[in-house]
Design an enzyme around this catalytic site. Structure first.
Site, PDB file in Angstrom:
ATOM      1  N   HIS A 119       0.870  -1.168   0.000  1.00 35.04           N
ATOM      2  CA  HIS A 119       0.000   0.000   0.000  1.00 35.04           C
ATOM      3  C   HIS A 119       0.911   1.223   0.000  1.00 35.04           C
ATOM      4  CE1 HIS A 119      -3.588   2.405   0.754  1.00 35.04           C
ATOM      5  NE2 HIS A 119      -2.772   3.179   1.441  1.00 35.04           N
ATOM      6  N   CYS A 120       0.775   2.071  -0.996  1.00 32.00           N
ATOM      7  CA  CYS A 120       1.618   3.263  -1.123  1.00 32.00           C
ATOM      8  C   CYS A 120       0.879   4.457  -0.525  1.00 32.00           C
ATOM      9  CB  CYS A 120       1.949   3.520  -2.596  1.00 32.00           C
ATOM     10  SG  CYS A 120       2.976   4.987  -2.831  1.00 32.00           S
ATOM     11  N   ILE A 121       1.416   5.010   0.575  1.00 30.41           N
ATOM     12  CA  ILE A 121       0.745   6.144   1.205  1.00 30.41           C
ATOM     13  C   ILE A 121       0.855   7.407   0.368  1.00 30.41           C
ATOM     14  CG2 ILE A 121       0.908   5.250   3.544  1.00 30.41           C
ATOM     15  CD1 ILE A 121       3.348   7.046   3.954  1.00 30.41           C
TER      16      ILE A 121
END
Length: 167
Positions: A119-121
């Site tokens: 998951h890329c913030i």
């Protein structure tokens, strides 16, 4: 009552604070680049620097939109598969549905992601099979943009040192 619907992609609200901060940083660094390059370069080098930077910046913006705007969830209809093939699938106890073995449930997005990587913030989206190529292109174009900005900063420093010696 049921669970709330999962966010479809990273461009759907609510936005992550770091995602919004990255937009501001991108705009600030791009503006600073144009301010610096117009003071230290002229003619052909100025045009070349602006063309390369603008191209790289547009690629970064485009691939960011593509990677963040992709719904990466595992949305296949597995009920249509024969029973033997459905048994080879995994079961997500959170979503209460069958998913591919390569899928994983993201706790942040609250959805099962096909080919989950992370998951890329910064994009506020999961990176998986559906958007991995655009994510990789984003990283490559961002590296090119960083190199252009770094070389421009170095050239500005050299121009400043030379002008200081002449005075």
């Amino acid at each position: 009552m049921g669970r709330p619907a999962a966010r479809p992609h990273g461009l759907a609200p609510p936005f992550h604070p770091l995602q919004v901060a990255s937009w501001g940083l991108f705009a600030s660094l791009s503006g600073l680049f144009y301010l610096i390059v117009t003071r230290i370069a002229e003619g052909g080098p100025l045009i070349a620097a602006i063309v390369v930077h603008t191209t790289a910046a547009l690629l970064v913006a485009g691939f960011t939109t593509q990677a963040a705007g992709t719904d990466s969830r595992d949305t296949r209809d597995y009920q249509a598969l024969p029973e033997l093939e459905r048994e080879a699938l995994s079961f997500c106890h959170v979503c209460q549905s069958r998913v591919r073995r390569e899928s994983k449930h993201c706790r942040i997005c609250d959805k099962c992601v096909d080919g989950f990587d992370h998951h890329c913030i910064w994009l506020n989206n999961c990176i998986g099979a559906k958007n991995y190529a655009s994510f990789f292109k984003l990283l490559a174009s961002a590296a090119i943009l960083l190199c252009v900005q770094s070389l421009t900063g170095f050239a500005a420093f050299v121009a400043y040192v030379r002008s200081a010696k002449e005075d």
